[in-house]
Design a protein around this motif. Structure first.
Motif, PDB file in Angstrom:
ATOM      1  N   LEU A  29       0.824  -1.203   0.000  1.00  0.00           N
ATOM      2  CA  LEU A  29       0.000   0.000   0.000  1.00  0.00           C
ATOM      3  C   LEU A  29       0.860   1.255   0.000  1.00  0.00           C
ATOM      4  N   MET A  30       0.280   2.328  -0.468  1.00  0.00           N
ATOM      5  CA  MET A  30       0.938   3.641  -0.472  1.00  0.00           C
ATOM      6  C   MET A  30      -0.048   4.691  -0.011  1.00  0.00           C
ATOM      7  N   THR A  31       0.451   5.711   0.678  1.00  0.00           N
ATOM      8  CA  THR A  31      -0.386   6.874   0.969  1.00  0.00           C
ATOM      9  C   THR A  31       0.444   8.137   0.864  1.00  0.00           C
ATOM     10  N   ILE A  32      -0.238   9.230   0.545  1.00  0.00           N
ATOM     11  CA  ILE A  32       0.351  10.573   0.601  1.00  0.00           C
ATOM     12  C   ILE A  32      -0.338  11.274   1.758  1.00  0.00           C
ATOM     13  N   ALA A  33       0.394  11.467   2.829  1.00  0.00           N
ATOM     14  CA  ALA A  33      -0.178  12.087   4.019  1.00  0.00           C
ATOM     15  C   ALA A  33      -0.349  13.590   3.802  1.00  0.00           C
ATOM     16  N   PRO A  34      -1.195  14.233   4.594  1.00  0.00           N
ATOM     17  CA  PRO A  34      -1.384  15.681   4.452  1.00  0.00           C
ATOM     18  C   PRO A  34      -0.086  16.462   4.681  1.00  0.00           C
ATOM     19  N   TYR A  35      -0.019  17.635   4.069  1.00  0.00           N
ATOM     20  CA  TYR A  35       1.116  18.523   4.332  1.00  0.00           C
ATOM     21  C   TYR A  35       0.890  19.188   5.682  1.00  0.00           C
ATOM     22  N   VAL A  36       1.810  18.963   6.595  1.00  0.00           N
ATOM     23  CA  VAL A  36       1.660  19.511   7.949  1.00  0.00           C
ATOM     24  C   VAL A  36       2.968  20.147   8.395  1.00  0.00           C
ATOM     25  N   GLN A  37       2.877  21.083   9.302  1.00  0.00           N
ATOM     26  CA  GLN A  37       4.083  21.693   9.869  1.00  0.00           C
ATOM     27  C   GLN A  37       4.761  20.753  10.857  1.00  0.00           C
ATOM     28  N   ASN A  38       3.936  20.062  11.651  1.00  0.00           N
ATOM     29  CA  ASN A  38       4.456  19.140  12.651  1.00  0.00           C
ATOM     30  C   ASN A  38       4.246  17.703  12.174  1.00  0.00           C
ATOM     31  N   PRO A  39       5.335  16.977  11.831  1.00  0.00           N
ATOM     32  CA  PRO A  39       5.183  15.630  11.282  1.00  0.00           C
ATOM     33  C   PRO A  39       4.461  14.661  12.214  1.00  0.00           C
ATOM     34  N   GLU A  40       4.466  14.956  13.499  1.00  0.00           N
ATOM     35  CA  GLU A  40       3.767  14.078  14.442  1.00  0.00           C
ATOM     36  C   GLU A  40       2.270  13.984  14.137  1.00  0.00           C
ATOM     37  N   GLU A  41       1.737  15.028  13.499  1.00  0.00           N
ATOM     38  CA  GLU A  41       0.314  15.020  13.152  1.00  0.00           C
ATOM     39  C   GLU A  41      -0.028  13.890  12.174  1.00  0.00           C
ATOM     40  N   ASN A  42       0.968  13.436  11.432  1.00  0.00           N
ATOM     41  CA  ASN A  42       0.710  12.370  10.450  1.00  0.00           C
ATOM     42  C   ASN A  42       0.934  10.965  11.010  1.00  0.00           C
ATOM     43  N   ARG A  43       1.395  10.872  12.244  1.00  0.00           N
ATOM     44  CA  ARG A  43       1.645   9.551  12.817  1.00  0.00           C
ATOM     45  C   ARG A  43       0.393   8.656  12.780  1.00  0.00           C
ATOM     46  N   PRO A  44      -0.792   9.188  13.152  1.00  0.00           N
ATOM     47  CA  PRO A  44      -1.992   8.329  13.084  1.00  0.00           C
ATOM     48  C   PRO A  44      -2.316   7.857  11.670  1.00  0.00           C
ATOM     49  N   ILE A  45      -1.996   8.672  10.666  1.00  0.00           N
ATOM     50  CA  ILE A  45      -2.225   8.303   9.262  1.00  0.00           C
ATOM     51  C   ILE A  45      -1.364   7.083   8.919  1.00  0.00           C
ATOM     52  N   PHE A  46      -0.076   7.171   9.264  1.00  0.00           N
ATOM     53  CA  PHE A  46       0.846   6.077   8.959  1.00  0.00           C
ATOM     54  C   PHE A  46       0.469   4.821   9.737  1.00  0.00           C
ATOM     55  N   ARG A  47       0.053   5.004  10.953  1.00  0.00           N
ATOM     56  CA  ARG A  47      -0.335   3.870  11.796  1.00  0.00           C
ATOM     57  C   ARG A  47      -1.551   3.160  11.203  1.00  0.00           C
ATOM     58  N   GLN A  48      -2.488   3.958  10.677  1.00  0.00           N
ATOM     59  CA  GLN A  48      -3.700   3.389  10.092  1.00  0.00           C
ATOM     60  C   GLN A  48      -3.382   2.582   8.834  1.00  0.00           C
ATOM     61  N   LEU A  49      -2.458   3.098   8.001  1.00  0.00           N
ATOM     62  CA  LEU A  49      -2.090   2.369   6.787  1.00  0.00           C
ATOM     63  C   LEU A  49      -1.384   1.061   7.145  1.00  0.00           C
ATOM     64  N   LYS A  50      -0.522   1.112   8.131  1.00  0.00           N
ATOM     65  CA  LYS A  50       0.169  -0.096   8.593  1.00  0.00           C
ATOM     66  C   LYS A  50      -0.840  -1.144   9.073  1.00  0.00           C
ATOM     67  N   LYS A  51      -1.818  -0.716   9.844  1.00  0.00           N
ATOM     68  CA  LYS A  51      -2.830  -1.650  10.347  1.00  0.00           C
ATOM     69  C   LYS A  51      -3.611  -2.277   9.190  1.00  0.00           C
ATOM     70  N   LEU A  52      -3.949  -1.444   8.200  1.00  0.00           N
ATOM     71  CA  LEU A  52      -4.681  -1.939   7.042  1.00  0.00           C
ATOM     72  C   LEU A  52      -3.873  -3.001   6.305  1.00  0.00           C
ATOM     73  N   SER A  53      -2.580  -2.752   6.151  1.00  0.00           N
ATOM     74  CA  SER A  53      -1.735  -3.722   5.442  1.00  0.00           C
ATOM     75  C   SER A  53      -1.635  -5.031   6.217  1.00  0.00           C
ATOM     76  N   VAL A  54      -1.537  -4.942   7.528  1.00  0.00           N
ATOM     77  CA  VAL A  54      -1.470  -6.149   8.365  1.00  0.00           C
ATOM     78  C   VAL A  54      -2.771  -6.945   8.261  1.00  0.00           C
ATOM     79  N   ASP A  55      -3.893  -6.234   8.286  1.00  0.00           N
ATOM     80  CA  ASP A  55      -5.202  -6.888   8.190  1.00  0.00           C
ATOM     81  C   ASP A  55      -5.367  -7.618   6.852  1.00  0.00           C
ATOM     82  N   ILE A  56      -4.909  -6.967   5.776  1.00  0.00           N
ATOM     83  CA  ILE A  56      -5.021  -7.589   4.451  1.00  0.00           C
ATOM     84  C   ILE A  56      -4.070  -8.782   4.340  1.00  0.00           C
ATOM     85  N   ALA A  57      -2.850  -8.618   4.844  1.00  0.00           N
ATOM     86  CA  ALA A  57      -1.874  -9.712   4.795  1.00  0.00           C
ATOM     87  C   ALA A  57      -2.400 -10.950   5.515  1.00  0.00           C
TER      88      ALA A  57
END
Length: 235
Positions: free
Chosen positions: A157-185
């Protein structure tokens, strides 16, 4: 400049891996070279870069014959179906498959060239209206459909996370994609591996690595700011 930047990004990836208890060898750095001239790509190549990402088919077809043959080209931008035939035998991975129609075209063109094309499904995790990609709930049904195609290999899977000033704001986005990939695997679908997680760009790749990215797409952090006026050539 390119060499120094590249080395710094590698160090940052290494540090992010160490923070997460990961092996840096698990993370592939994609040098995103869109709008950049060949001599800058050559400098990155000379500094050890072998994986380059482009957003436009035209740039891949222009640069492909001018650079060493051991480069892996990745198509990371939105791919129009009428352009698939130009790159299907040139790219190592297409990151941006977001519809069955596009997958069908890739299958048809791959069959003509007798190649098997590795792809990622693009997921718009943040559901930004300005971005391409599937909703999270659309991913599994599409995986199950594309998995039947003999000339396509779904690798993740691939995602383009939102443009943010603080990269920590995108941590939940990355975590969600990781979970999705694990579920599909976990569904053990034939012809589907979920071994690749392409997420994280110049502003947030270190957070993405900590959350499980196996590929990060860094352009500005390596090549500097882009001149978008050159994109007019690819209309």
């Amino acid at each position: 400049m390119v060499t120094e930047n590249l080395n710094q990004v590698r160090e940052n990836i290494k540090a992010a891996c160490e923070a997460a208890g990961r092996d840096p060898k698990e993370v592939t750095l994609i040098a995103v070279s869109k709008t950049k001239p060949v001599h800058m790509l050559q400098e990155a190549y000379d500094a050890g870069a072998r994986v380059f990402g482009e957003n436009k088919v035209q740039e891949i077809t222009d640069k492909y014959p001018q650079l060493p043959k051991d480069i892996q080209w990745h198509m990371i931008g939105h791919l129009q179906r009428n352009k698939v035939k130009y790159i299907v035998d040139k790219v190592a991975l297409i990151h941006s498959v977001d519809s069955l129609r596009l997958a069908q075209t890739i299958e048809q063109e791959a069959a003509k060239h007798d190649v098997c094309v590795p792809i990622l499904l693009e997921v718009n995790v943040a559901q930004e209206e300005t971005k391409f990609g599937l909703k999270t709930e659309e991913v599994l049904p599409l995986v199950e459909s594309i998995a039947k195609f003999p000339h396509i290999k779904i690798q993740g899977l691939m995602t383009i996370a939102p443009y943010v000033q603080n990269p920590e704001e995108n941590r939940p986005i990355f975590r969600q994609l990781k979970k999705l990939s694990v579920d599909i695997a976990a569904k053990n679908i034939n012809n589907v591996t979920m071994s690749v997680l392409s997420m994280g760009m110049t502003g947030d790749y270190q957070v993405a690595v900590q959350e499980g990215a196996t590929m990060v797409r860094v352009g500005t952090g390596i090549f500097g700011e882009r001149d978008y006026s050159k994109q007019a050539q690819d209309k």
